[in-house]
Design a protein around this motif. Structure first.
Motif, short mmCIF file in Angstrom:
data_model
loop_
_atom_site.label_atom_id
_atom_site.label_comp_id
_atom_site.label_asym_id
_atom_site.label_seq_id
_atom_site.Cartn_x
_atom_site.Cartn_y
_atom_site.Cartn_z
N LEU A 9 0.83 -1.21 0.00
CA LEU A 9 0.00 0.00 0.00
C LEU A 9 0.86 1.26 0.00
N GLY A 10 1.96 1.21 0.74
CA GLY A 10 2.84 2.38 0.84
C GLY A 10 3.54 2.74 -0.46
N HIS A 11 3.73 1.78 -1.33
CA HIS A 11 4.37 2.04 -2.63
C HIS A 11 3.36 2.17 -3.76
N ALA A 12 2.08 1.91 -3.50
CA ALA A 12 1.07 1.91 -4.56
C ALA A 12 0.98 3.28 -5.22
N THR A 13 1.10 3.28 -6.55
CA THR A 13 1.09 4.52 -7.32
C THR A 13 0.12 4.39 -8.49
N PRO A 14 -0.98 5.14 -8.45
CA PRO A 14 -1.90 5.12 -9.59
C PRO A 14 -1.24 5.81 -10.79
N LEU A 15 -1.35 5.19 -11.95
CA LEU A 15 -0.78 5.74 -13.18
C LEU A 15 -1.77 5.58 -14.31
N GLU A 16 -1.58 6.36 -15.36
CA GLU A 16 -2.41 6.22 -16.55
C GLU A 16 -1.50 6.25 -17.77
N LEU A 17 -1.72 5.32 -18.68
CA LEU A 17 -0.93 5.30 -19.90
C LEU A 17 -1.16 6.60 -20.67
N ASP A 18 -0.07 7.20 -21.15
CA ASP A 18 -0.23 8.41 -21.95
C ASP A 18 -0.64 8.05 -23.37
N SER A 19 -0.77 9.04 -24.24
CA SER A 19 -1.25 8.79 -25.61
C SER A 19 -0.30 7.91 -26.41
N ALA A 20 0.97 7.81 -25.97
CA ALA A 20 1.94 6.94 -26.65
C ALA A 20 2.05 5.58 -25.97
N GLY A 21 1.19 5.32 -24.98
CA GLY A 21 1.20 4.03 -24.30
C GLY A 21 2.35 3.88 -23.31
N ARG A 22 2.80 5.01 -22.76
CA ARG A 22 3.91 4.99 -21.81
C ARG A 22 3.44 5.29 -20.40
N ILE A 23 4.26 4.86 -19.44
CA ILE A 23 4.07 5.25 -18.05
C ILE A 23 5.40 5.78 -17.53
N LEU A 24 5.32 6.56 -16.47
CA LEU A 24 6.51 7.07 -15.79
C LEU A 24 6.62 6.36 -14.46
N VAL A 25 7.66 5.55 -14.30
CA VAL A 25 7.88 4.80 -13.06
C VAL A 25 8.52 5.75 -12.05
#
Length: 150
Positions: free
Chosen positions: A81-97
């Motif tokens: 839970l402490g590391h959980a990070t909601p992300l959304e794929l951008d228009s190029a299908g990428r995420i930022l870790v």
């Protein structure tokens, strides 16, 4: 229901961005509109877990329901839970870790994205191949695995 299978060699750039492979990206778009949660794996393997948002909510509820007075349960809660990070794929299908997750999983340029059915794992390529080369431990098999025939 998601069905993430297979392994994918991918690269992460210096900023921590990585492109999700097209086949996985299509499945993520269908299952969760590209909304995922990335978090730490609480097992001894230092990799990341990638959940489609609906799948994460079910897992989150289970983890939050654990007795937090128990040391192992509290550790699991803090890691996952402490590391959980909601992300959304951008228009190029990428995420930022995020840097904290990159550091936790020792991620550098070369990565492996591993399908696990309802979720995916993100590994350092070096650690993935090292794990594959490790001998299997001699722990007793769970009864569910004793009857498994591949």
């Amino acid at each position: 229901m998601s069905n993430f299978l297979g392994s994918h060699a991918i690269n992460m750039d210096a900023k921590g961005r990585l492109a999700i492979p097209a086949r996985v990206r299509e499945d993520l778009a269908q299952v969760c509109g590209g909304r995922i949660v990335l978090t730490a794996n609480a097992d001894e393997e230092r990799c990341l877990l990638m959940y489609p948002e609906p799948q994460w909510e079910a897992v989150r509820a289970q983890i939050e329901g654990l007795p937090n007075m128990h040391k192992k349960a509290r550790r699991l809660q803090r890691l996952v839970l402490g590391h959980a990070t909601p992300l959304e794929l951008d228009s190029a299908g990428r995420i930022l870790v995020p840097p904290t997750l990159r550091s936790y999983a020792l991620l550098e340029k070369k990565l492996m994205l591993i399908g696990q059915g309802k979720k995916l794992e993100l590994w350092s390529e070096e650690r993935w191949f090292s794990w594959l080369d490790e001998p299997a431990d001699d722990d007793e098999l769970p009864p569910e695995m004793e009857a498994l025939s591949l």
